[in-house]
Write a protein that holds these residues in place. Structure first.
Motif, PDB file in Angstrom:
ATOM      1  N   SER A  13       4.974  -2.535   5.978  1.00 41.48           N
ATOM      2  CA  SER A  13       3.851  -1.764   6.504  1.00 41.48           C
ATOM      3  C   SER A  13       4.382  -0.563   7.271  1.00 41.48           C
ATOM      4  CB  SER A  13       3.001  -2.613   7.448  1.00 41.48           C
ATOM      5  OG  SER A  13       2.470  -3.740   6.801  1.00 41.48           O
ATOM      6  N   CYS A  14       3.622   0.509   7.254  1.00 41.09           N
ATOM      7  CA  CYS A  14       3.971   1.718   8.006  1.00 41.09           C
ATOM      8  C   CYS A  14       2.694   2.250   8.629  1.00 41.09           C
ATOM      9  CB  CYS A  14       4.605   2.751   7.097  1.00 41.09           C
ATOM     10  SG  CYS A  14       4.829   4.377   7.842  1.00 41.09           S
ATOM     11  N   VAL A  15       2.689   2.332   9.946  1.00 41.63           N
ATOM     12  CA  VAL A  15       1.530   2.842  10.666  1.00 41.63           C
ATOM     13  C   VAL A  15       1.852   4.242  11.166  1.00 41.63           C
ATOM     14  CG1 VAL A  15      -0.041   2.491  12.589  1.00 41.63           C
ATOM     15  CG2 VAL A  15       0.887   0.516  11.358  1.00 41.63           C
ATOM     16  N   ALA A  16       0.924   5.160  10.909  1.00 45.27           N
ATOM     17  CA  ALA A  16       1.088   6.551  11.334  1.00 45.27           C
ATOM     18  C   ALA A  16       0.234   6.837  12.558  1.00 45.27           C
ATOM     19  CB  ALA A  16       0.699   7.495  10.203  1.00 45.27           C
ATOM     20  N   SER A  17       0.741   7.723  13.418  1.00 47.51           N
ATOM     21  CA  SER A  17       0.014   8.049  14.641  1.00 47.51           C
ATOM     22  C   SER A  17      -1.068   9.086  14.408  1.00 47.51           C
ATOM     23  CB  SER A  17       0.990   8.555  15.704  1.00 47.51           C
ATOM     24  OG  SER A  17       1.613   9.756  15.256  1.00 47.51           O
ATOM     25  N   ALA A  18      -1.040   9.769  13.270  1.00 48.80           N
ATOM     26  CA  ALA A  18      -1.924  10.905  13.051  1.00 48.80           C
ATOM     27  C   ALA A  18      -3.310  10.483  12.571  1.00 48.80           C
ATOM     28  CB  ALA A  18      -1.311  11.863  12.028  1.00 48.80           C
ATOM     29  N   SER A  19      -4.318  11.105  13.154  1.00 48.99           N
ATOM     30  CA  SER A  19      -5.685  10.835  12.709  1.00 48.99           C
ATOM     31  C   SER A  19      -5.975  11.483  11.368  1.00 48.99           C
ATOM     32  CB  SER A  19      -6.676  11.338  13.756  1.00 48.99           C
ATOM     33  OG  SER A  19      -6.517  12.738  13.927  1.00 48.99           O
ATOM     34  N   ILE A  20      -5.107  12.434  10.944  1.00 49.37           N
ATOM     35  CA  ILE A  20      -5.312  13.093   9.653  1.00 49.37           C
ATOM     36  C   ILE A  20      -4.430  12.463   8.577  1.00 49.37           C
ATOM     37  CG2 ILE A  20      -6.083  15.283  10.592  1.00 49.37           C
ATOM     38  CD1 ILE A  20      -3.250  16.352  10.257  1.00 49.37           C
ATOM     39  N   PHE A  21      -4.050  11.232   8.822  1.00 49.74           N
ATOM     40  CA  PHE A  21      -3.224  10.462   7.891  1.00 49.74           C
ATOM     41  C   PHE A  21      -3.752  10.534   6.470  1.00 49.74           C
ATOM     42  CE2 PHE A  21      -0.763   6.856   6.441  1.00 49.74           C
ATOM     43  CZ  PHE A  21      -1.625   6.143   5.618  1.00 49.74           C
ATOM     44  N   SER A  22      -5.051  10.486   6.323  1.00 44.44           N
ATOM     45  CA  SER A  22      -5.643  10.393   4.988  1.00 44.44           C
ATOM     46  C   SER A  22      -5.344  11.616   4.128  1.00 44.44           C
ATOM     47  CB  SER A  22      -7.156  10.174   5.081  1.00 44.44           C
ATOM     48  OG  SER A  22      -7.776  11.282   5.699  1.00 44.44           O
ATOM     49  N   PHE A  23      -4.934  12.711   4.744  1.00 47.06           N
ATOM     50  CA  PHE A  23      -4.663  13.936   3.992  1.00 47.06           C
ATOM     51  C   PHE A  23      -3.210  14.020   3.512  1.00 47.06           C
ATOM     52  CE2 PHE A  23      -8.689  15.866   4.607  1.00 47.06           C
ATOM     53  CZ  PHE A  23      -9.124  15.503   5.869  1.00 47.06           C
ATOM     54  N   TYR A  24      -2.365  13.124   3.993  1.00 42.38           N
ATOM     55  CA  TYR A  24      -0.943  13.173   3.688  1.00 42.38           C
ATOM     56  C   TYR A  24      -0.613  12.335   2.458  1.00 42.38           C
ATOM     57  CZ  TYR A  24      -0.123  14.819   8.503  1.00 42.38           C
ATOM     58  OH  TYR A  24      -0.110  15.515   9.673  1.00 42.38           O
ATOM     59  N   THR A  25       0.410  12.754   1.748  1.00 37.72           N
ATOM     60  CA  THR A  25       1.072  11.866   0.805  1.00 37.72           C
ATOM     61  C   THR A  25       2.015  10.974   1.601  1.00 37.72           C
ATOM     62  OG1 THR A  25       0.955  13.292  -1.149  1.00 37.72           O
ATOM     63  CG2 THR A  25       2.792  11.744  -1.044  1.00 37.72           C
ATOM     64  N   MET A  26       1.976   9.678   1.312  1.00 38.81           N
ATOM     65  CA  MET A  26       2.831   8.717   1.990  1.00 38.81           C
ATOM     66  C   MET A  26       3.755   8.063   0.977  1.00 38.81           C
ATOM     67  SD  MET A  26       1.866   9.031   5.084  1.00 38.81           S
ATOM     68  CE  MET A  26       2.875   7.698   5.757  1.00 38.81           C
ATOM     69  N   SER A  27       5.024   7.981   1.325  1.00 39.37           N
ATOM     70  CA  SER A  27       5.985   7.416   0.396  1.00 39.37           C
ATOM     71  C   SER A  27       6.938   6.467   1.104  1.00 39.37           C
ATOM     72  CB  SER A  27       6.791   8.525  -0.283  1.00 39.37           C
ATOM     73  OG  SER A  27       5.974   9.287  -1.149  1.00 39.37           O
ATOM     74  N   TRP A  28       7.540   5.625   0.289  1.00 40.61           N
ATOM     75  CA  TRP A  28       8.618   4.747   0.738  1.00 40.61           C
ATOM     76  C   TRP A  28       9.907   5.181   0.041  1.00 40.61           C
ATOM     77  CZ3 TRP A  28       8.283   1.239   4.572  1.00 40.61           C
ATOM     78  CH2 TRP A  28       7.011   0.824   4.971  1.00 40.61           C
ATOM     79  N   PHE A  65       6.839  -3.532  -7.663  1.00 39.33           N
ATOM     80  CA  PHE A  65       6.410  -3.010  -6.367  1.00 39.33           C
ATOM     81  C   PHE A  65       5.016  -2.395  -6.501  1.00 39.33           C
ATOM     82  CE2 PHE A  65      11.045  -1.924  -4.940  1.00 39.33           C
ATOM     83  CZ  PHE A  65      11.361  -3.271  -4.997  1.00 39.33           C
ATOM     84  N   THR A  66       4.244  -2.516  -5.421  1.00 40.19           N
ATOM     85  CA  THR A  66       2.910  -1.916  -5.385  1.00 40.19           C
ATOM     86  C   THR A  66       2.726  -1.210  -4.057  1.00 40.19           C
ATOM     87  OG1 THR A  66       2.028  -3.716  -6.765  1.00 40.19           O
ATOM     88  CG2 THR A  66       0.443  -2.322  -5.603  1.00 40.19           C
ATOM     89  N   ILE A  67       2.406   0.078  -4.131  1.00 39.71           N
ATOM     90  CA  ILE A  67       2.129   0.831  -2.910  1.00 39.71           C
ATOM     91  C   ILE A  67       0.616   0.975  -2.771  1.00 39.71           C
ATOM     92  CG2 ILE A  67       2.258   3.101  -4.047  1.00 39.71           C
ATOM     93  CD1 ILE A  67       3.583   4.141  -1.438  1.00 39.71           C
ATOM     94  N   SER A  68       0.148   0.890  -1.540  1.00 39.61           N
ATOM     95  CA  SER A  68      -1.278   1.060  -1.276  1.00 39.61           C
ATOM     96  C   SER A  68      -1.447   1.655   0.108  1.00 39.61           C
ATOM     97  CB  SER A  68      -2.014  -0.282  -1.383  1.00 39.61           C
ATOM     98  OG  SER A  68      -1.515  -1.208  -0.446  1.00 39.61           O
ATOM     99  N   ARG A  69      -2.638   2.144   0.383  1.00 44.77           N
ATOM    100  CA  ARG A  69      -2.895   2.734   1.691  1.00 44.77           C
ATOM    101  C   ARG A  69      -4.264   2.306   2.185  1.00 44.77           C
ATOM    102  NH1 ARG A  69      -2.037   8.838   1.003  1.00 44.77           N
ATOM    103  NH2 ARG A  69      -2.679   8.861   3.204  1.00 44.77           N
ATOM    104  N   GLU A  70      -4.366   2.199   3.491  1.00 49.19           N
ATOM    105  CA  GLU A  70      -5.617   1.861   4.152  1.00 49.19           C
ATOM    106  C   GLU A  70      -5.868   2.940   5.195  1.00 49.19           C
ATOM    107  OE1 GLU A  70      -7.749  -1.994   6.288  1.00 49.19           O
ATOM    108  OE2 GLU A  70      -5.651  -2.074   5.730  1.00 49.19           O
ATOM    109  N   ASN A  71      -6.617   3.958   4.809  1.00 48.28           N
ATOM    110  CA  ASN A  71      -6.781   5.128   5.670  1.00 48.28           C
ATOM    111  C   ASN A  71      -7.466   4.781   6.996  1.00 48.28           C
ATOM    112  OD1 ASN A  71      -5.532   6.811   3.811  1.00 48.28           O
ATOM    113  ND2 ASN A  71      -7.461   7.402   2.837  1.00 48.28           N
ATOM    114  N   ALA A  72      -8.340   3.819   6.991  1.00 44.67           N
ATOM    115  CA  ALA A  72      -9.028   3.455   8.225  1.00 44.67           C
ATOM    116  C   ALA A  72      -8.068   2.915   9.283  1.00 44.67           C
ATOM    117  CB  ALA A  72     -10.103   2.418   7.934  1.00 44.67           C
ATOM    118  N   ARG A  73      -6.932   2.414   8.828  1.00 48.10           N
ATOM    119  CA  ARG A  73      -5.911   1.880   9.737  1.00 48.10           C
ATOM    120  C   ARG A  73      -4.667   2.756   9.813  1.00 48.10           C
ATOM    121  NH1 ARG A  73      -6.619  -3.607  11.098  1.00 48.10           N
ATOM    122  NH2 ARG A  73      -8.350  -4.614   9.995  1.00 48.10           N
TER     123      ARG A  73
END
Length: 124
Positions: free
Chosen positions: A21-36, A67-75
């Protein structure tokens, strides 16, 4: 400044599973590409999987089907579920954020923010 905090690494036997899991501090997280990414000793850092803001994903060949990547923008959280782990998956795994969220870019220098990394060790 965006802070990324990874968790979920550890020691697992071959064939086992882990969820990072990776938690981001930014409230605009949903606009970013996130990668591992991952980096094994003596090796270059390599993309494992990424997910764009719209949900498009990109996987390295080494992880396709496992492997499966997913995101939960609300969190503000991105996950990496790793199944059928192999000893060669042993590495430090890093979360990374790209402000250009339109697709999954693959070069390390495309990413603006990095987490501190979490160790994954696959061994019997």
């Amino acid at each position: 400044q965006v802070q990324l905090v990874e968790s979920g690494g550890g020691l697992v036997q071959p064939g086992g599973s882990l969820r990072l899991s990776c938690v981001a501090s930014a409230s605009i997280f949903s606009f970013y590409t996130m990668s591992w990414y991952r980096q094994a000793p003596g090796m270059q850092r390599e993309l494992v999987a990424g997910i764009a803001s719209g949900g498009d994903t990109n996987y390295a060949d080494s992880g396709k089907g496992r492997f499966t990547i997913s995101r939960e923008n609300a969190r503000n959280t991105v996950y990496l579920l790793m199944d059928s782990l192999k000893p060669e998956d042993t590495a430090v795994y890093y979360c990374a954020a790209d402000r250009n969220g339109l697709g999954v870019r693959t070069r390390v220098h495309d990413y603006d923010y990095w987490g501190q990394g979490t160790q994954v060790t696959v061994s019997s």
